[in-house]
Design an enzyme around this catalytic site. Structure first.
Site, PDB file in Angstrom:
ATOM      1  N   GLU A 140     -43.521  26.355  51.624  1.00 18.11           N
ATOM      2  CA  GLU A 140     -42.331  26.978  52.198  1.00 18.11           C
ATOM      3  C   GLU A 140     -42.207  28.470  51.890  1.00 18.11           C
ATOM      4  O   GLU A 140     -41.208  28.942  51.353  1.00 18.11           O
ATOM      5  CB  GLU A 140     -41.072  26.249  51.723  1.00 18.11           C
ATOM      6  CG  GLU A 140     -41.019  24.810  52.152  1.00 18.11           C
ATOM      7  CD  GLU A 140     -39.696  24.119  51.865  1.00 18.11           C
ATOM      8  OE1 GLU A 140     -39.437  23.074  52.485  1.00 18.11           O
ATOM      9  OE2 GLU A 140     -38.926  24.634  51.024  1.00 18.11           O
TER      10      GLU A 140
ATOM     11  N   GLU B 106     -42.939  16.786  53.597  1.00 25.36           N
ATOM     12  CA  GLU B 106     -41.652  16.390  53.009  1.00 25.36           C
ATOM     13  C   GLU B 106     -40.733  15.938  54.139  1.00 25.36           C
ATOM     14  O   GLU B 106     -40.771  16.476  55.237  1.00 25.36           O
ATOM     15  CB  GLU B 106     -40.950  17.546  52.275  1.00 25.36           C
ATOM     16  CG  GLU B 106     -41.608  17.976  50.999  1.00 25.36           C
ATOM     17  CD  GLU B 106     -40.847  19.114  50.328  1.00 25.36           C
ATOM     18  OE1 GLU B 106     -39.637  19.306  50.628  1.00 25.36           O
ATOM     19  OE2 GLU B 106     -41.443  19.831  49.512  1.00 25.36           O
TER      20      GLU B 106
END
Length: 316
Positions: free
Chosen positions: A59, A274
């Site tokens: 991220e 995720e």
């Protein structure tokens, strides 16, 4: 691999050594590229015989935004009106940091390709936070705004890595405020990646702020693409709210998100790194929560079922 479980190793997940922060500002410095390459080389050398999937960065878009625009995450850099930090420049630093992270990814991939991949037989990619952005109306302006929102959030990193340039929407709006890639940089970026990992939990509506002035809010500023992000349309949430203020149950977003990435990036292998398995459906802290409640966890089962169904639909 043990009992069918294959490790996916992430080289950096938000944090960076304090020594590098103190020495040169970490991701704010182009020196971070050499530091990251050195670190990645060590990891590949000592663990590559057992690790077949490497993610360079987790991220990085969240790191750039929350670490250098809003100042919520370390190193807590920001400036007005995004926040009140002791230092930082919310209009410029996120793009410098992103640029150095993109080139650090490229440097690590280059080392892996040239020294380790053939012998170790692994694959290397990057993991992005991926929110689905739904136009708040059927208007041409809001549809363009939703695309801008994606370009200023996820495509910001994936386009340079895969296509060798920043999204056109970013180039047009930011112009000289967007760093440039040198010929050497572009050569490094040719190594690209083997897979894209996405962390997808939720979706938001997007409202255009170029043709219709917007109130201040997430995404509405020039450096965010003039695309206001909101969870409500006509005072109704996009999906069922959860105790996590940023997660709304909108399984359609999963199907749309993976389809978008497949089409934009020519069907590069994609992993959901995720989603429901990490956080899933958020609950309020409840001191009276019993073992029976946790076993008959209807809300979480419904959340997982709906998102997996949407993923299966996209795969079909």
């Amino acid at each position: 691999m043990h009992k069918g479980i294959q490790p996916f190793v992430t080289l950096t997940h938000y944090d960076i050594p304090q020594e590098l922060e103190g020495k040169n500002g970490a991701w704010l410095s182009s020196e971070a590229q050499e530091d990251f390459k050195y670190y990645a080389d060590i990891c590949f050398r000592f663990f590559g015989d057992r690790v077949k999937y490497w993610s360079t960065l987790n991220e990085p878009n969240v790191v750039a935004i929350r670490g250098y625009r809003t100042g919520i995450y370390p190193p807590c850099h920001c400036s007005w009106p995004f926040g009140n930090c002791s230092g930082g420049d919310s209009e410029k630093e996120p793009f410098v940091v992103a640029h150095n992270m993109i080139l650090s990814h490229a440097a690590a991939v280059g080392i892996y390709r040239t020294k380790y991949q053939k012998k170790q037989g692994g694959r290397i990619g990057i993991v992005m936070n991926a929110m689905w952005f739904e136009p708040i109306s059927d208007s041409w302006e809001d549809k363009l705004a939703a695309e801008r929102a994606q370009s200023f959030y996820m495509n910001w990193f994936l386009d340079p890595i895969i296509r060798g340039k920043y999204p056109i929407e970013m180039q047009e709006i930011l112009q000289s405020d967007l760093p440039m890639f040198s010929e050497h940089d572009l050569e490094m970026l040719k190594n690209k990646l083997d897979f894209i990992g996405i962390n997808h939990y939720t979706s938001f509506y997007i409202k255009d702020c170029i043709f219709s002035p917007c109130e201040p809010g997430p995404g509405a500023s020039r450096t965010e693409g003039f695309a206001l992000r909101t969870a409500k349309k006509n005072n109704i949430f996009i999906g069922e709210p959860t105790a996590c203020g940023w997660i709304f149950v909108y399984p359609q977003g999963m199907e749309k998100m993976v389809t978008y990435i497949k089409e934009r990036y020519n069907n590069i292998p994609l992993f959901i790194t995720e989603n429901v398995y990490l956080i899933g459906f958020c609950d309020e802290e409840n001191p009276h929560f019993t073992m029976e409640n946790s076993i008959h966890d209807v809300k979480r089962v419904e959340y997982m079922n709906s998102y997996l169904d949407a993923l299966a639909t996209a795969m079909r």
